[in-house]
Design a protein around this motif. Structure first.
Motif, mmCIF file in Angstrom:
data_model
loop_
_atom_site.group_PDB
_atom_site.id
_atom_site.type_symbol
_atom_site.label_atom_id
_atom_site.label_comp_id
_atom_site.label_asym_id
_atom_site.label_seq_id
_atom_site.Cartn_x
_atom_site.Cartn_y
_atom_site.Cartn_z
ATOM 1 N N PHE A 19 -2.601 -4.355 12.341
ATOM 2 C CA PHE A 19 -2.170 -5.061 11.140
ATOM 3 C C PHE A 19 -2.341 -4.122 9.956
ATOM 4 N N ARG A 20 -1.418 -4.189 9.050
ATOM 5 C CA ARG A 20 -1.460 -3.355 7.858
ATOM 6 C C ARG A 20 -2.595 -3.803 6.942
ATOM 7 N N THR A 21 -3.301 -2.843 6.366
ATOM 8 C CA THR A 21 -4.424 -3.153 5.477
ATOM 9 C C THR A 21 -4.246 -2.560 4.086
ATOM 10 N N MET A 22 -3.215 -1.729 3.897
ATOM 11 C CA MET A 22 -3.012 -1.064 2.610
ATOM 12 C C MET A 22 -1.609 -1.346 2.067
ATOM 13 N N THR A 23 -1.505 -1.285 0.758
ATOM 14 C CA THR A 23 -0.211 -1.437 0.106
ATOM 15 C C THR A 23 0.554 -0.111 0.188
ATOM 16 N N ASN A 24 1.762 -0.126 -0.252
ATOM 17 C CA ASN A 24 2.577 1.101 -0.307
ATOM 18 C C ASN A 24 2.691 1.635 -1.734
#
Length: 166
Positions: A38-43
């Motif tokens: 699962f993604r944990t950081m923004t872009n």
């Protein structure tokens, strides 16, 4: 299943799309696979279009799902596909190859990488590379069904009690 759907919803709301983070990693015998989390950081990017530092892009929700290892749940798909095992050395990013001797890198890739491993339960993510390497190679030398069960039990204890495996 409901927990995964809840995490999907929160990742979408708090972090955005895409919901999953994939990254090529070396697997068994050096074969390349895409590890899923699962993604944990923004872009978020700076004015030049470069990604901001990880410390800026990591959200509070991202820190929470990392600390509880919930970000690893999609990795079960890698296990089902045969790319990974439940227990084994964590699959490194390719840039880490330079931290190993040729024989260490080959030995490390002689087994299927795992979602959890000896280094993860003993030093989590804070260990120095030499110690992580030593623990990864120790696991490879000692691997057995009973040792895997022991590591899984330590993993559960660490997740439930926030890293206190002593």
């Amino acid at each position: 299943f409901i927990m995964c759907l809840t995490i999907v919803l929160f990742v979408k709301i708090k972090i955005g799309s895409p919901i999953l983070f994939t990254q090529p990693r070396p697997g068994l015998n050096g074969s390349i696979f895409n590890m899923i989390k699962f993604r944990t950081m923004t872009n978020e990017r700076d004015l030049d279009g470069d990604l901001l530092p990880d410390s800026v892009r990591l959200t509070k929700f991202g820190k929470f799902i990392r600390s509880t290892s919930l970000d690893e749940l999609p990795g079960l798909w890698n296990v089902i596909k045969g790319d990974m095992s439940l227990v084994g050395p964590r699959p490194n990013v390719f840039a880490q190859q330079e931290l190993y001797s040729k024989s260490e890198w080959e030995k490390r890739n002689s087994v299927r990488p795992g979602i959890t491993g000896l280094a993860q339960v003993l030093i989590r993510s804070s260990g120095i590379p030499d110690e992580r390497t030593r623990l990864d190679l120790k696991y490879i030398d000692k691997q057995s069904f009973c040792y895997d069960i022991y590591i899984i039990m330590l993993t559960i204890k660490q997740v439930l009690f926030k890293g206190d495996t002593n």
